[in-house]
Design a protein around this motif. Structure first.
Motif, PDB file in Angstrom:
ATOM      1  N   PRO A 104       0.810  -1.032   0.113  1.00 41.21           N
ATOM      2  CA  PRO A 104      -0.058   0.012  -0.059  1.00 41.21           C
ATOM      3  C   PRO A 104       0.904   1.202  -0.009  1.00 41.21           C
ATOM      4  O   PRO A 104       1.985   1.202   0.363  1.00 41.21           O
ATOM      5  N   GLU A 105       0.276   2.307  -0.448  1.00 43.22           N
ATOM      6  CA  GLU A 105       0.977   3.778  -0.468  1.00 43.22           C
ATOM      7  C   GLU A 105       1.337   4.212   0.875  1.00 43.22           C
ATOM      8  O   GLU A 105       0.490   3.781   1.693  1.00 43.22           O
ATOM      9  N   PRO A 106       2.363   4.674   1.044  1.00 41.51           N
ATOM     10  CA  PRO A 106       2.745   5.073   2.668  1.00 41.51           C
ATOM     11  C   PRO A 106       2.015   6.232   2.805  1.00 41.51           C
ATOM     12  O   PRO A 106       1.823   7.330   2.022  1.00 41.51           O
ATOM     13  N   LYS A 107       1.308   6.319   4.324  1.00 37.43           N
ATOM     14  CA  LYS A 107       0.791   7.534   4.772  1.00 37.43           C
ATOM     15  C   LYS A 107       1.949   8.550   5.504  1.00 37.43           C
ATOM     16  O   LYS A 107       1.591   9.374   5.337  1.00 37.43           O
ATOM     17  N   THR A 108       2.807   7.664   5.916  1.00 36.48           N
ATOM     18  CA  THR A 108       3.929   8.704   6.414  1.00 36.48           C
ATOM     19  C   THR A 108       5.272   7.952   6.196  1.00 36.48           C
ATOM     20  O   THR A 108       5.347   6.954   5.553  1.00 36.48           O
ATOM     21  N   CYS A 109       6.482   8.700   6.353  1.00 39.89           N
ATOM     22  CA  CYS A 109       7.845   8.103   5.802  1.00 39.89           C
ATOM     23  C   CYS A 109       8.093   7.021   6.581  1.00 39.89           C
ATOM     24  O   CYS A 109       8.194   6.965   7.884  1.00 39.89           O
ATOM     25  N   PRO A 110       8.636   5.989   6.072  1.00 37.76           N
ATOM     26  CA  PRO A 110       9.001   4.611   6.939  1.00 37.76           C
ATOM     27  C   PRO A 110      10.353   4.719   7.472  1.00 37.76           C
ATOM     28  O   PRO A 110      10.443   4.226   8.681  1.00 37.76           O
ATOM     29  N   SER A 111      10.975   5.991   7.217  1.00 37.38           N
ATOM     30  CA  SER A 111      12.196   6.121   8.041  1.00 37.38           C
ATOM     31  C   SER A 111      12.169   7.106   8.976  1.00 37.38           C
ATOM     32  O   SER A 111      12.436   7.199  10.352  1.00 37.38           O
ATOM     33  N   CYS A 112      11.542   8.227   8.871  1.00 38.04           N
ATOM     34  CA  CYS A 112      11.316   9.508   9.723  1.00 38.04           C
ATOM     35  C   CYS A 112       9.915   9.778  10.273  1.00 38.04           C
ATOM     36  O   CYS A 112       9.706  10.603  11.363  1.00 38.04           O
ATOM     37  N   GLU A 113       8.973   8.860   9.965  1.00 37.67           N
ATOM     38  CA  GLU A 113       7.413   9.096  10.103  1.00 37.67           C
ATOM     39  C   GLU A 113       6.927  10.514   9.829  1.00 37.67           C
ATOM     40  O   GLU A 113       5.855  10.832  10.295  1.00 37.67           O
ATOM     41  N   SER A 114       7.394  11.264   8.861  1.00 36.92           N
ATOM     42  CA  SER A 114       6.939  12.707   8.433  1.00 36.92           C
ATOM     43  C   SER A 114       6.077  12.424   7.558  1.00 36.92           C
ATOM     44  O   SER A 114       5.889  11.211   6.757  1.00 36.92           O
ATOM     45  N   GLU A 115       5.138  13.075   7.576  1.00 37.08           N
ATOM     46  CA  GLU A 115       3.646  13.025   6.660  1.00 37.08           C
ATOM     47  C   GLU A 115       4.048  13.625   5.238  1.00 37.08           C
ATOM     48  O   GLU A 115       3.197  13.612   4.411  1.00 37.08           O
ATOM     49  N   HIS A 116       5.257  14.373   5.058  1.00 34.69           N
ATOM     50  CA  HIS A 116       5.577  14.902   3.771  1.00 34.69           C
ATOM     51  C   HIS A 116       5.926  14.058   2.808  1.00 34.69           C
ATOM     52  O   HIS A 116       7.348  14.118   2.599  1.00 34.69           O
ATOM     53  N   ILE A 117       5.020  13.403   2.150  1.00 35.45           N
ATOM     54  CA  ILE A 117       5.502  12.426   1.179  1.00 35.45           C
ATOM     55  C   ILE A 117       5.104  12.975  -0.219  1.00 35.45           C
ATOM     56  O   ILE A 117       4.070  13.544  -0.343  1.00 35.45           O
ATOM     57  N   ARG A 118       6.030  12.789  -1.123  1.00 36.02           N
ATOM     58  CA  ARG A 118       5.698  13.575  -2.381  1.00 36.02           C
ATOM     59  C   ARG A 118       6.119  12.309  -3.536  1.00 36.02           C
ATOM     60  O   ARG A 118       7.139  11.526  -3.564  1.00 36.02           O
ATOM     61  N   TYR A 119       5.296  12.434  -4.657  1.00 38.94           N
ATOM     62  CA  TYR A 119       5.399  11.359  -5.798  1.00 38.94           C
ATOM     63  C   TYR A 119       6.284  12.179  -6.809  1.00 38.94           C
ATOM     64  O   TYR A 119       5.608  13.071  -7.511  1.00 38.94           O
TER      65      TYR A 119
END
Length: 849
Positions: A575-590
């Protein structure tokens, strides 16, 4: 009679045949190319008969018998069996692998294990259980065991599923009986598919008798009367299902009339037809242009002489190559010979099928991967039964079991899809030429952008390699479109300038306006983006983490429709990530652009626009290509958007605009063919525009507008590209100035992999030193060249949790590289078996990743 059989076992010795006795009852059915079931150790395995003899050098008393013949007619002929031997040597694979590659999946037998009562058990066969010392321990010890053994004996043999269905929870007891030798495994070879049977109804008496019989039936038997009168007027057989539907009668009524002896219900074998119910309008040969006549003449003359020759047909897009193919095939058929036509993409098949069936009707069989197993099985059988004379298909169609082959046509011969990436790693073009040479057939290689290797072989003085006659390929040229139609006008758009002007859209201003004009004029557009999915990669804007496949060293591609990220190498989906797997930030960009995103952007910029998207995701279902292209042809869409499958071979009269969203997707890959692939792709897709009465226009968007592949493609100038590319290849020592072999080794542990890679490269160099004196002899005009590069980590160093290293061989001249590679690979057989090292050898590779 004795048969030499190549047996389906993944071991070193499979390259030598084993002798088996052909029992008298099977002699009629066993021929060279037959698939047979033979005992091999404790198992029954599939094998191919590669030879027959009245005598054997082995001790005949120790030989085993062939147990079963899997086909009434051998699926392969002796010529194909010999070709498999050539492939085994050329592509460094087991002979069984080459033989298996030649037959459709439906003919690749599967093995079925069944449970039987062990022969030495007293309960089997009525022997006295006390008659032999040591046998008492095999007697049943419990009622459960007794019941199981009695059940198996009654059935003869059962599958595990049958056993557990009859005795739920008996798994441990079953295992113990097998370990004690009271039960035994029996392996049989079973076909994946059988011929399709159909019940048909036909009259069992003449029309007069049927009419007379109908008059004697009682008044209440109206349906039976209708049946008799129908067959009195229509005496031909009718499928039972069709008959009951047509007349509205039940199967019971048909059965009643058949029992009276007036009708007969019989089981008939029928062929599955992938094009059943589809009518193809018959067409006549079209008048040829002067250039078409000029290229057809030498092909027809060579066919008349029944010579083997290879022609390279270099014709610009829209020059009428397909009509030349059709008329050359007609010449071939008029001689009583057969023809094979290869196409590179499944998406091309619907249009080619329509044109070829329209010209040759039921004499055409179609072979490609999107047919069902049953359909491919029946198309193959039609060829063997000589019911067809022409085969159209993808690369594996080159193995169609024709015995009187006269012509092989390879359309878009430059396409990399003609190279198989699994063992045997053959190239259909090279196999076609080898096969045609054996049968005295003509080969026509057609393309608007021929591969450099083919073009160099066809032009005297253009990089001919040692030991090859450059004149063995004859160049034929068609430089003009049919009816003098102009090639489309091409605009190269510098995307850097678009950014400077404030345009951050994926569409340049010129392309946007051009699409708008086509919508107003009710014309159609083709847009190419050689990248599927929504975004190329997913990155965290906070920490820069890029979401990668945990099993491969490659980033995951985002697919918006399913909201998943996928690895296009191992197939992982998450599934697409809601948060960064590394730092848990919500600032995900495609980042990046895929076909799904282009489709979405078109909808925003042009409300109401009708878009058909063609990529791997939208064409996975059977018949999807044909449905999508039919919708576009009938103008149910304004834009056809897709990956490279829309770039070639398609011919639509209302397409006047082609847009290339990003011309750089292939250009900067670590591949010496990157410029050639870019030029070919741009030239091919540009050729989709303005093929009929309406003029065409092309927009190529790029960040490298000055690269020679893009400049020459925009000018439709193949010769200028050829000069630049050949000079680059000559300086760096790449094909056509040498031959390449790529060896890839993979293992889960890097240290073992490094040692194996270094050892493999060292053995190759030592082997060459032994061969060098012999290679330098024979009157060679140029010193043979052989160099091993590597081992180094592959461009994608890990796939499916296995690390990858590769070596590259460059060579030219009198070098028996096949023998050297086979000898070196054989030295690693024990390591392969013991340590699970994988070695892949790719002769003349098309993909270096």
């Amino acid at each position: 009679m004795f048969a030499q059989v190549i047996v389906d076992v993944p071991a070193k010795q499979t390259n030598r045949p084993f002798d088996y006795i052909v029992p008298p009852e099977l002699r009629t059915w066993v021929g060279i190319g037959s698939r047979v079931g033979v005992p091999f150790g404790p198992r029954t395995l599939q094998g191919f008969v590669v030879g027959l003899a009245e005598a054997t050098s082995m001790d005949a008393s120790k030989l085993k018998k062939i147990e079963q013949v899997l086909d009434l007619m051998p699926p392969l002929n002796p010529e194909l069996v010999q070709l498999a031997r050539w492939m085994s040597r050329t592509y460094i694979c087991h002979e069984i692998t080459a033989l298996q590659a030649m037959i459709p999946g439906a003919l690749k037998a599967k093995y079925e294990k069944r449970i039987t009562v062990a022969e030495h058990n007293g309960i089997n066969g009525g022997d006295d259980p006390h008659g032999a010392p040591g046998q008492a321990m095999l007697l049943p010890e419990s009622p459960e065991e007794q019941a199981i053994l009695a059940f198996v004996r009654q059935k003869g043999s059962v599958t595990t599923d049958m056993m557990l269905s009859r005795f739920p929870g008996a798994g441990p007891l079953l295992k113990r009986l097998l370990e004690q030798g009271k039960l035994a495994w029996e392996q049989t070879v079973k076909d994946r598919l059988n011929a399709k049977k159909l019940l048909v109804v036909e009259p069992a008496a003449d029309a007069g008798t049927l009419v007379s019989a109908s008059g004697r039936l009682p008044a209440g038997a109206k349906r039976q009367k209708e049946l008799l009168l129908f067959f009195a007027e229509h005496p031909e057989p009718v499928p039972l299902a069709e008959l009951t539907d047509k007349l509205g009668v039940g199967a019971g009524t048909v059965k009643s009339v058949a029992e009276k002896g007036w009708l007969a219900v019989k089981e008939r074998e029928v062929f599955r037809d992938p094009y059943a119910g589809k009518a193809f309008a018959r067409t006549a040969p079209l008048p040829l242009t002067e250039q078409q006549r000029g290229v057809l003449k030498p092909i027809a003359e060579t066919l008349d002489r029944r010579d083997h020759r290879v022609f390279l047909l270099h014709g610009v897009t829209g020059s009428g190559k397909t009509e030349v193919y059709l008329q050359a095939i007609q010449t071939c058929l008029d001689q009583g010979r057969e023809a094979i036509v290869l196409v590179p993409e499944i998406s091309l098949t619907p249009q080619m099928v329509e044109r070829f069936k329209g010209r040759f009707g039921d004499a055409v069989a179609v072979m490609h991967s999107r047919l069902s197993q049953g359909e491919r099985y029946d198309e193959w059988r039609k060829i063997g039964l000589k019911r067809v004379k022409v085969v159209i298909g993808a690369r594996s169609a080159i193995f169609a079991p024709f015995e009187n082959l006269g012509l092989v046509i390879i359309d878009e011969e430059h396409e990399a899809s003609y190279k198989q990436e699994e063992s045997p790693k053959y190239h259909a073009r090279d196999v076609a030429i080898e096969r045609a040479a054996r049968q005295g057939a003509v080969v026509v290689l057609g393309s608007a952008t021929p591969s450099l290797e083919s073009y160099a072989k066809s032009v005297s003085g253009k990089a001919g390699r040692d030991g090859e006659d450059a004149s063995s390929y004859t160049l034929l040229t068609m430089s003009e479109r049919v009816e003098g139609r102009p090639l489309p006008e091409v605009h190269v758009v510098d995307l850097r300038e678009e950014l400077k002007a404030g345009n951050r859209s994926m569409f340049s201003r010129g392309l946007y306006e051009a699409i708008e004009r086509r919508l107003r004029r009710n014309e159609q557009t083709v847009l190419l983006l050689n990248r599927r999915g929504y975004s190329t990669f997913v990155m965290c804007r906070s920490c820069g983490h890029v979401v990668q496949c945990p099993h491969c060293d490659i980033s995951l591609t985002y697919h918006q429709v399913s909201r998943t990220m996928r690895c296009h190498y191992c197939g992982l989906s998450q599934p697409e990530p809601k948060t960064c797997p590394s730092c848990e930030s919500e600032h995900i960009r495609y980042f990046g652009t895929g076909t799904q995103r282009v489709e979405e952007e078109l909808g925003k910029l042009f409300p109401g626009i009708r878009v058909i998207r063609m990529d791997v995701d939208t064409t996975s279902e059977k018949g999807a290509h044909e449905k999508l292209l039919s919708r576009f042809r009938s103008k149910q869409a304004d834009v056809l958007l897709g990956t490279q499958m829309v770039a070639k071979g398609l011919d639509f009269p209302d397409v006047t605009l082609v847009g290339v969203i990003a011309a750089d997707t292939v250009l900067h890959l670590p591949d010496f063919r990157a410029a050639e692939k870019t030029f070919q792709l741009l030239t091919q897709v540009a050729g989709r525009a303005g093929r009929h009465k309406l003029p065409g226009e092309v927009f190529i968007q790029t960040y490298t507008p000055d690269h020679y592949s893009i400049v020459t493609a925009s000018g439709h100038n193949y010769e200028a590209f050829l000069d630049s590319e050949l000079e680059m290849r000559r300086q760096r020592g790449y094909p056509p100035y040498c031959e390449l072999v790529l060896i890839t080794l993979s293992h889960e542990q890097v240290p073992l992999l490094v040692r194996a890679g270094e050892s493999f490269a060292s053995r190759l160099k030592q082997g060459w030193e032994r061969l060098r004196p012999k290679a330098a002899g024979g009157g060679q005009t140029e010193e043979p060249y052989f160099e091993v590069y590597g081992p180094v980590a592959s461009p994608i160093p890990r796939i499916k949790d296995r690390y990858r290293f590769q070596c590259m061989i460059k060579y030219r001249g009198n070098v028996d590289v096949s023998a050297l590679l086979a000898e070196t690979a054989a030295a690693f057989d024990e390591t392969v078996r013991k340590d699970k090292l994988q070695i892949s050898i790719d002769v003349n590779p098309q993909v270096l990743m």
